[in-house]
Design an enzyme around this catalytic site. Sequence first.
Site, PDB file in Angstrom:
ATOM      1  CB  THR A 161      -0.989  -0.137   1.277  1.00 19.53           C
ATOM      2  OG1 THR A 161      -1.721  -1.149   1.137  1.00 19.53           O
ATOM      3  CG2 THR A 161      -1.710   1.284   1.458  1.00 19.53           C
ATOM      4  NE  ARG A 168     -10.311  -6.047   3.610  1.00 18.85           N
ATOM      5  CZ  ARG A 168      -9.238  -5.410   3.577  1.00 18.85           C
ATOM      6  NH1 ARG A 168      -8.804  -4.845   2.628  1.00 18.85           N
ATOM      7  NH2 ARG A 168      -8.335  -5.451   4.860  1.00 18.85           N
ATOM      8  N   GLY A 210     -11.034  -2.100   2.957  1.00 18.21           N
ATOM      9  CA  GLY A 210     -10.098  -2.094   4.099  1.00 18.21           C
ATOM     10  C   GLY A 210     -10.062  -0.624   4.681  1.00 18.21           C
ATOM     11  CG  ASP A 211      -6.645   0.549   6.622  1.00 17.82           C
ATOM     12  OD1 ASP A 211      -6.344  -0.300   5.752  1.00 17.82           O
ATOM     13  OD2 ASP A 211      -5.542   1.222   7.181  1.00 17.82           O
ATOM     14  CB  THR A 237       0.440   0.625   5.259  1.00 18.92           C
ATOM     15  OG1 THR A 237       0.741  -0.712   4.529  1.00 18.92           O
ATOM     16  CG2 THR A 237       1.819   0.627   6.332  1.00 18.92           C
ATOM     17  N   GLY A 238      -1.165  -1.806   6.849  1.00 14.58           N
ATOM     18  CA  GLY A 238      -1.152  -2.959   7.506  1.00 14.58           C
ATOM     19  C   GLY A 238      -2.670  -3.793   7.418  1.00 14.58           C
ATOM     20  N   GLY A 269      -6.165  -3.925   7.504  1.00 15.02           N
ATOM     21  CA  GLY A 269      -6.952  -2.878   7.618  1.00 15.02           C
ATOM     22  C   GLY A 269      -8.117  -3.148   8.663  1.00 15.02           C
TER      23      GLY A 269
HETATM   24  N1  ASP Z   1      -4.350  -1.399   4.959  1.00 19.57           N
HETATM   25  C1  ASP Z   1      -4.760  -2.159   3.349  1.00 19.57           C
HETATM   26  C2  ASP Z   1      -5.908  -2.944   3.645  1.00 19.57           C
HETATM   27  O1  ASP Z   1      -6.222  -3.251   4.478  1.00 19.57           O
HETATM   28  C3  ASP Z   1      -3.339  -3.152   3.258  1.00 19.57           C
HETATM   29  C4  ASP Z   1      -2.134  -2.821   3.493  1.00 19.57           C
HETATM   30  O2  ASP Z   1      -2.094  -1.806   3.892  1.00 19.57           O
HETATM   31  O3  ASP Z   1      -1.207  -3.771   3.246  1.00 19.57           O
HETATM   32  O4  ASP Z   1      -6.714  -2.889   2.781  1.00 19.57           O
END
Ligand code: ASP
Length: 326
Positions: free
Chosen positions: A193, A221, A223-224, A244-245, A247
């Site tokens: 991301t 789906r 995400g955040d 990032t992570g 979500g």
């Molecule tokens: N945060 C993003 C999501 O969950 C993915 C990521 O940052 O790796 O969609």
Amino acid sequence: MKKYISLAVLIIFMVFLIISCKQIDQETKKPDYVIVIHGGAGNASNQDINKEEQQEYKEKLSEALTIGENILKEGGTSIEAIEKTINYLEDCPMFNAGKGAVFTHDGKNELDASIMNGADLNAGAVASVGDIKNPISAAIKVMNNSEHVLLSGHGASEFAKEQNIEIVDSSYFFTEKRWESLQHVLKSKKHGTVGCVVLDKYGNLAAGTSTGGRTNKKYGRIGDSPIIGAGTYANNNTCAISATGHGEYFIRYAVAHDISALMEYKDMSLAEASELVINKKLVEAGGLGGIIGVDKNGNIATTFNTNMMFRAYAKSTGERKIAIFK
Ligand code: ASP
């Protein structure tokens, strides 16, 4: 003679005083502008990404950073710098955003992006779009030219078309690497991301995030990353954050807003608030990931609870750094 000695001592003392005052001034002086970017966080180890790949990622991050830096140097706004910096990362197949977006379980690409302006708390986002080449640019159009904050799917694409945002065939997002990583989904530890936070010359903070989401995610789906307060937040009174992570955790813990709220209501510094949310609250909950942030005084945070986070920053003072691992 005595007179001369005391005069010499006085001069040395004055020179020393001037030098130390200058140093203190340089250390405490608020930079004219600051830009911080990330290219995703994950648990890949130093062996998982070979030296050549690490070098290539660093070069791309550096090029992206330079784009934003030049805009800010010339007096561009935080939103302008974020758009062009993220556009570059979206066009680069190495990151999980735009061209390099990961695949859903059924082999499609559903992209999310958001932007927030700290000056007026205006925000825009698109979610689950499969034909917008640069989702961050569409998010900016939603912020500036619509009465809404978040548009999704077909409606977001229709709106983007009306706004003259480049639409591409969904096959544009096919990259061999992401397809393979869907096939070996659980082996893939890399994320990618992208995000950018900026303090511009006018004292305005802004944050933007763009992603393909998570490999193998269920259709629909979200995400955040396109959720204001979760993956992206900016407020001129506190800070600008891009996350990032994983979500789902970032949404449940309203991570980006939580950091801002701790600064606003508990008087914490950006570093303290980020540390508490990422390395305590999220760790206890089992949520992996990280954030980049900048506060109204130009202090930055790059905080993550994973092995690595692609990240880089530059300040008007000439300070510049690019890093992957801890
Ligand atoms: N945060 C993003 C999501 O969950 C993915 C990521 O940052 O790796 O969609």
